[in-house]
Design a protein around this motif. Structure first.
Motif, PDB file in Angstrom:
ATOM      1  N   ARG A  70       1.171  -1.627   0.214  1.00 44.50           N
ATOM      2  CA  ARG A  70      -0.279   0.186  -0.226  1.00 44.50           C
ATOM      3  C   ARG A  70       0.760   1.587   0.045  1.00 44.50           C
ATOM      4  O   ARG A  70       0.247   2.264  -0.330  1.00 44.50           O
TER       5      ARG A  70
ATOM      6  N   VAL B 228      -7.385  -1.355  -3.884  1.00 47.84           N
ATOM      7  CA  VAL B 228      -7.304   0.294  -3.915  1.00 47.84           C
ATOM      8  C   VAL B 228      -8.862   0.682  -4.833  1.00 47.84           C
ATOM      9  O   VAL B 228      -8.834   1.520  -5.451  1.00 47.84           O
TER      10      VAL B 228
ATOM     11  N   PRO C 184      -0.113   7.762  -4.745  1.00 51.76           N
ATOM     12  CA  PRO C 184      -1.259   8.601  -4.944  1.00 51.76           C
ATOM     13  C   PRO C 184      -1.991   9.559  -5.801  1.00 51.76           C
ATOM     14  O   PRO C 184      -2.606   9.037  -6.546  1.00 51.76           O
TER      15      PRO C 184
ATOM     16  N   GLU D 175      -4.992   8.574  -8.198  1.00 53.11           N
ATOM     17  CA  GLU D 175      -5.015   9.967  -8.850  1.00 53.11           C
ATOM     18  C   GLU D 175      -6.304  10.021 -10.452  1.00 53.11           C
ATOM     19  O   GLU D 175      -6.814  10.033 -10.465  1.00 53.11           O
TER      20      GLU D 175
END
Length: 238
Positions: free
Chosen positions: A101, A140, A106, A110
């Motif tokens: 993770r 995710v 990130p 996105e």
């Protein structure tokens, strides 16, 4: 809460993501096979003995598949079917969930989610085993995305890559699965140059610093060269 994404239309823009160093910080396949080798002293010894031969093969693009296959054979000796290998992958991913993770980028996720929310046809095409990428993306809430990866099969008491989703072969595997004109492609690697050149809008992410000038020479003027969070890689920060 799991995001709900629209079902892409058949004529929706096609967006292809590489996985390693693009969505994931590092080489996910190497991490898996290193774990398999290190957990068994005999495999570790065999890998050390073989590295003077296999290491140089991995370092050069024309021989990379042979070198990687050698390490994969050592790592998976004792497994006899792709199904057994996939079960080992699932155990590895669950055991290392926290670290995995942390490696998911990130900014990349996105952008990935934004394409899905827009109704684009999003595909992951990776040199890693497809079960590995699928299991990681499931963390995710991206388990519904098609994944094309290196195919594996039995060989002399182990499992090796029978077809490496890499370079021109990645393009052939995409076409075989019905993916034609590519609107956007994201990748870090010069090995994915065929993919980037095929895209109407290529985007280089997290490249090695030594390859930035090369990408700027061979890709269309104005092609973005971005860094999505890999601290040891180049690209303009986002």
């Amino acid at each position: 809460m799991t995001a709900i994404y629209p079902t892409p239309r058949d004529d929706a823009p096609l967006v292809v993501f590489d996985f390693d160093h693009t969505l994931y910080d590092g080489d996910s396949g190497s991490h898996l096979f290193a774990w398999l080798i290190k957990r068994n002293p005999l495999r570790l010894l065999a890998a050390l003995i073989a590295t003077p031969l296999l290491g140089p093969l991995v370092a050069f693009l024309p021989t990379r598949r042979r070198g990687i296959s050698g390490y994969v054979w050592i790592a998976t000796f004792g497994l006899h079917r792709a199904r057994e290998f996939n079960k080992v992958i699932d155990r590895y991913v669950l055991k290392h969930e926290a670290d995995i993770r942390r490696r998911l980028l990130p900014v990349a996720l996105e952008v990935f989610a934004r394409h899905r929310a827009a109704g684009d046809r999003v595909v992951v095409a990776t040199g890693a085993p497809p079960e590995l990428a699928r299991a990681i993306l499931a963390f995710v809430a991206h388990q519904g995305v098609p994944v094309i990866g290196s195919e594996v099969g039995p060989f002399l008491g182990a499992v090796i890559a029978t077809r490496h989703c890499h370079n021109e072969e990645k393009m052939r595997m995409l076409r075989e699965r019905g993916y034609g004109e590519i609107d956007v492609a994201y990748s870090d690697s010069s090995a994915d140059l065929p993919l980037l050149l095929a895209a109407a809008a290529p985007v280089v992410v997290n490249p090695k610093a030594s390859r930035v000038d090369y990408f700027r020479q061979v890709l269309p003027p104005g092609t973005p060269v971005l860094n999505w969070g890999c601290v040891d890689r180049a690209g303009d920060p986002v």
